[in-house]
Motif scaffolding. Structure first.
Motif, PDB file in Angstrom:
ATOM      1  N   LYS A   1      12.975   1.874   2.061  1.00  0.00           N
ATOM      2  CA  LYS A   1      11.548   1.943   1.742  1.00  0.00           C
ATOM      3  C   LYS A   1      11.338   1.614   0.264  1.00  0.00           C
ATOM      4  CE  LYS A   1       7.579   4.987   1.128  1.00  0.00           C
ATOM      5  NZ  LYS A   1       7.055   6.376   1.110  1.00  0.00           N
ATOM      6  N   ARG A   2      10.246   0.896  -0.015  1.00  0.00           N
ATOM      7  CA  ARG A   2       9.796   0.670  -1.385  1.00  0.00           C
ATOM      8  C   ARG A   2       8.362   1.168  -1.497  1.00  0.00           C
ATOM      9  NH1 ARG A   2      11.221  -4.107  -2.131  1.00  0.00           N
ATOM     10  NH2 ARG A   2       9.526  -5.209  -1.114  1.00  0.00           N
ATOM     11  N   GLY A   3       8.105   1.993  -2.508  1.00  0.00           N
ATOM     12  CA  GLY A   3       6.751   2.413  -2.830  1.00  0.00           C
ATOM     13  C   GLY A   3       6.281   1.653  -4.054  1.00  0.00           C
ATOM     14  N   TYR A   4       5.204   0.897  -3.931  1.00  0.00           N
ATOM     15  CA  TYR A   4       4.738   0.011  -5.000  1.00  0.00           C
ATOM     16  C   TYR A   4       3.338   0.408  -5.440  1.00  0.00           C
ATOM     17  CZ  TYR A   4       2.962  -4.300  -7.173  1.00  0.00           C
ATOM     18  OH  TYR A   4       2.406  -5.216  -8.026  1.00  0.00           O
ATOM     19  N   LYS A   5       3.095   0.364  -6.748  1.00  0.00           N
ATOM     20  CA  LYS A   5       1.765   0.625  -7.280  1.00  0.00           C
ATOM     21  C   LYS A   5       1.506  -0.241  -8.501  1.00  0.00           C
ATOM     22  CE  LYS A   5      -1.230   4.191  -9.306  1.00  0.00           C
ATOM     23  NZ  LYS A   5      -1.329   5.614  -9.722  1.00  0.00           N
ATOM     24  N   LEU A   6       0.356  -0.916  -8.495  1.00  0.00           N
ATOM     25  CA  LEU A   6      -0.123  -1.636  -9.663  1.00  0.00           C
ATOM     26  C   LEU A   6      -1.328  -0.883 -10.205  1.00  0.00           C
ATOM     27  CD1 LEU A   6      -0.591  -3.961 -11.657  1.00  0.00           C
ATOM     28  CD2 LEU A   6      -1.739  -5.219  -9.811  1.00  0.00           C
TER      29      LEU A   6
ATOM     30  N   ARG B   1      -1.843  -0.734  -4.106  1.00  0.00           N
ATOM     31  CA  ARG B   1      -0.703   0.045  -3.645  1.00  0.00           C
ATOM     32  C   ARG B   1      -0.213  -0.464  -2.296  1.00  0.00           C
ATOM     33  NH1 ARG B   1      -1.661   6.334  -3.831  1.00  0.00           N
ATOM     34  NH2 ARG B   1       0.602   6.201  -3.557  1.00  0.00           N
ATOM     35  N   GLY B   2       1.086  -0.306  -2.060  1.00  0.00           N
ATOM     36  CA  GLY B   2       1.649  -0.699  -0.778  1.00  0.00           C
ATOM     37  C   GLY B   2       3.057  -0.165  -0.614  1.00  0.00           C
ATOM     38  N   ASP B   3       3.380   0.229   0.584  1.00  0.00           N
ATOM     39  CA  ASP B   3       4.719   0.721   0.916  1.00  0.00           C
ATOM     40  C   ASP B   3       5.386  -0.273   1.854  1.00  0.00           C
ATOM     41  OD1 ASP B   3       4.319   3.036  -0.561  1.00  0.00           O
ATOM     42  OD2 ASP B   3       3.571   4.161   1.159  1.00  0.00           O
ATOM     43  N   THR B   4       6.585  -0.715   1.494  1.00  0.00           N
ATOM     44  CA  THR B   4       7.352  -1.627   2.333  1.00  0.00           C
ATOM     45  C   THR B   4       8.477  -0.859   3.014  1.00  0.00           C
ATOM     46  OG1 THR B   4       6.895  -3.495   0.859  1.00  0.00           O
ATOM     47  CG2 THR B   4       8.748  -3.734   2.377  1.00  0.00           C
TER      48      THR B   4
ATOM     49  N   ILE C   1       4.815  -3.918   5.744  1.00  0.00           N
ATOM     50  CA  ILE C   1       4.166  -3.528   4.495  1.00  0.00           C
ATOM     51  C   ILE C   1       2.865  -2.802   4.828  1.00  0.00           C
ATOM     52  CG2 ILE C   1       3.221  -4.283   2.290  1.00  0.00           C
ATOM     53  CD1 ILE C   1       4.937  -6.796   2.523  1.00  0.00           C
ATOM     54  N   ASN C   2       2.785  -1.547   4.447  1.00  0.00           N
ATOM     55  CA  ASN C   2       1.571  -0.755   4.622  1.00  0.00           C
ATOM     56  C   ASN C   2       0.725  -0.897   3.363  1.00  0.00           C
ATOM     57  OD1 ASN C   2      -0.378   1.096   5.376  1.00  0.00           O
ATOM     58  ND2 ASN C   2       0.838   2.862   4.734  1.00  0.00           N
ATOM     59  N   THR C   3      -0.230  -1.815   3.398  1.00  0.00           N
ATOM     60  CA  THR C   3      -1.078  -2.057   2.225  1.00  0.00           C
ATOM     61  C   THR C   3      -2.123  -0.957   2.100  1.00  0.00           C
ATOM     62  OG1 THR C   3      -2.496  -3.498   3.556  1.00  0.00           O
ATOM     63  CG2 THR C   3      -0.733  -4.540   2.297  1.00  0.00           C
ATOM     64  N   LYS C   4      -2.437  -0.614   0.842  1.00  0.00           N
ATOM     65  CA  LYS C   4      -3.355   0.496   0.583  1.00  0.00           C
ATOM     66  C   LYS C   4      -4.403   0.081  -0.442  1.00  0.00           C
ATOM     67  CE  LYS C   4       0.350   3.908   1.250  1.00  0.00           C
ATOM     68  NZ  LYS C   4       1.095   5.031   0.624  1.00  0.00           N
ATOM     69  N   ASN C   5      -5.458   0.905  -0.542  1.00  0.00           N
ATOM     70  CA  ASN C   5      -6.518   0.710  -1.539  1.00  0.00           C
ATOM     71  C   ASN C   5      -7.199  -0.648  -1.405  1.00  0.00           C
ATOM     72  OD1 ASN C   5      -5.485   3.135  -2.431  1.00  0.00           O
ATOM     73  ND2 ASN C   5      -5.539   2.593  -4.598  1.00  0.00           N
ATOM     74  N   LEU C   6      -7.283  -1.151  -0.185  1.00  0.00           N
ATOM     75  CA  LEU C   6      -7.975  -2.403   0.077  1.00  0.00           C
ATOM     76  C   LEU C   6      -9.142  -2.150   1.033  1.00  0.00           C
ATOM     77  CD1 LEU C   6      -4.953  -4.816   0.652  1.00  0.00           C
ATOM     78  CD2 LEU C   6      -6.466  -4.791  -1.331  1.00  0.00           C
TER      79      LEU C   6
ATOM     80  N   ASP D   1      -7.280  -5.424   4.808  1.00  0.00           N
ATOM     81  CA  ASP D   1      -6.043  -4.656   4.957  1.00  0.00           C
ATOM     82  C   ASP D   1      -5.109  -5.396   5.911  1.00  0.00           C
ATOM     83  OD1 ASP D   1      -4.156  -2.744   4.814  1.00  0.00           O
ATOM     84  OD2 ASP D   1      -5.361  -1.120   5.638  1.00  0.00           O
ATOM     85  N   ALA D   2      -4.144  -6.133   5.361  1.00  0.00           N
ATOM     86  CA  ALA D   2      -3.309  -7.017   6.177  1.00  0.00           C
ATOM     87  C   ALA D   2      -2.234  -6.264   6.950  1.00  0.00           C
ATOM     88  CB  ALA D   2      -2.661  -8.073   5.294  1.00  0.00           C
ATOM     89  N   ASP D   3      -1.603  -5.264   6.326  1.00  0.00           N
ATOM     90  CA  ASP D   3      -0.503  -4.516   6.940  1.00  0.00           C
ATOM     91  C   ASP D   3       0.458  -5.441   7.698  1.00  0.00           C
ATOM     92  OD1 ASP D   3      -1.298  -2.114   5.938  1.00  0.00           O
ATOM     93  OD2 ASP D   3      -2.285  -1.424   7.769  1.00  0.00           O
ATOM     94  N   PRO D   4       1.072  -6.412   7.034  1.00  0.00           N
ATOM     95  CA  PRO D   4       1.895  -7.402   7.734  1.00  0.00           C
ATOM     96  C   PRO D   4       3.222  -6.831   8.231  1.00  0.00           C
ATOM     97  CG  PRO D   4       2.052  -7.720   5.369  1.00  0.00           C
ATOM     98  CD  PRO D   4       1.023  -6.660   5.575  1.00  0.00           C
ATOM     99  N   THR D   5       3.713  -7.438   9.307  1.00  0.00           N
ATOM    100  CA  THR D   5       5.003  -7.073   9.899  1.00  0.00           C
ATOM    101  C   THR D   5       5.776  -8.351  10.207  1.00  0.00           C
ATOM    102  OG1 THR D   5       4.042  -5.102  10.929  1.00  0.00           O
ATOM    103  CG2 THR D   5       6.157  -5.861  11.787  1.00  0.00           C
TER     104      THR D   5
END
Length: 355
Positions: free
Chosen positions: A246-251, A262-265, A286-291, A296-300
């Motif tokens: 898992k990766r937790g990402y925040k700009l 924000r997004g969690d991969t 990728i669980n995209t957040k704050n969109l 909200d694409a939430d791609p797989t």
């Protein structure tokens, strides 16, 4: 007479340098990877494409690395490494864009200075079920349709990096200097983490932070700032391998009127080795957040790969992948090539050789 004098000069130079060369170890190495790919939704017209790609499984590269024994367990080390675009023969950026460093190493670890892969990248790569397939993996990056979003920084310029090993533990830290007058924070990059492998089990945790530079028209202390953390595990039992991460990402946006991104991969994979054949199945999400809900694409992405080892250095591979995004958002399989549809499918047949 001139030719004889030149020959004697060359022989003299070689004889003088022989003692130095005897204490040094320099290696020329590389990896050559190319394949043919069919992919749909490859252009703005939504059409299909058949193309030769460089790096279907691993990025093609070449380089020089070496060490010199300085005595007392201390060694000088260096590495110069550049990328190759095998489909055209061009250099992938600057001649030694991938790595260019010099450093020292002993039983306490290794410290290098220059440009290199970060501590985080070197840890995460070991927990990618596809072993960093540039065009069909999101473990270290995301879809090129949204460049650099939800990903990680693979290399730092102006870095100082320490790596240590104790038993099954590997640990380290990297700092990339911002080199801006009057501020040590602006443009600074930090990465740290560690992993442990033993009895078939591997675990990893890492963290990075990238500070931006001042934004024009905004207060000088307002900087974009990205952070990313990773946790992952890997388990091997006989011919089977199981991987999850898992990766937790925040700009954090420097502009007050922009929401943080924000997004969690998440990723997982299973690998089975049968004699010279290695089969791998993997999924990335990728669980995209704050969109806004409609963005909200939430791609797989789903990936399957078969590899045939012709030798210890040469492999053939066949990879298939399919990616999809919600709410009609664009998605692509590759970290390098954007997609032009809410789904994309591709198949690549290729060959990799190490030297």
């Amino acid at each position: 007479m001139k030719q004889s004098a030149l020959a004697l000069a060359v022989l003299a130079a070689l004889s003088l340098s022989a003692p130095v060369l005897a204490q040094s170890n320099v290696q020329v190495y590389g990896l050559i990877d190319a394949g043919a790919e069919f992919v749909n939704h490859a252009g703005e017209d939504g059409g299909n494409a058949v193309r030769v790609i460089s790096g279907g499984k691993n990025t093609s590269r070449w380089g020089f690395r070496g060490s010199e024994d300085l005595g007392g367990g201390l060694k000088a080390v260096f590495n110069l490494e550049g990328g190759i675009l095998l489909d055209t023969g061009a250099s992938d950026g600057a001649i030694f864009k991938r790595q260019a460093y010099v450093g020292l190493e002993n039983d306490l670890g290794r410290i290098v200075i220059g440009r290199s892969f970060t501590t985080v990248y070197e840890l995460v790569i070991k927990f990618d079920p596809l072993g960093f397939a540039p065009n069909y993996s999101w473990a270290t990056g995301g879809s090129a349709t949204q460049p650099s979003r939800y990903g990680m920084t693979t290399q730092f310029d102006n870095l100082i990096k320490y790596t240590g090993r104790t038993g099954g533990f590997t640990y380290g830290a990297t700092v990339g200097l911002g080199e801006r007058s009057g501020s040590s924070r602006e443009g600074r990059k930090l990465a740290l983490g560690g992993s442990w492998f033993g009895d078939g089990l591997g675990v990893m945790a890492s963290w990075e932070r990238i500070d931006g530079t001042p934004i024009e028209g905004v207060a000088t202390n307002a900087l974009d700032k990205t952070t990313a953390y990773h946790v992952a595990l890997d388990y091997r039992s006989g011919p089977w391998r199981y991987t999850a991460g898992k990766r937790g990402y925040k700009l954090a946006q420097g502009r007050a009127n922009l929401a943080d991104l924000r997004g969690d991969t998440y990723w997982g994979g299973i690998t089975r080795t049968i004699d010279a054949v290695t089969l791998t199945g993997a999924v990335y999400h990728i669980n995209t957040k704050n969109l806004p809900a409609n963005l909200d694409a939430d791609p797989t992405m789903f990936v399957a790969r078969a590899m045939l080892a012709l030798s210890k250095r040469t492999d053939l591979y066949l990879s298939l992948a399919h990616a999809k995004a919600d709410n009609g958002q664009l998605i692509g399989l590759s970290r390098d090539d954007p997609g032009f549809g809410s789904t994309q499918s591709g198949i690549t047949a290729g060959m990799q050789h190490r030297f």
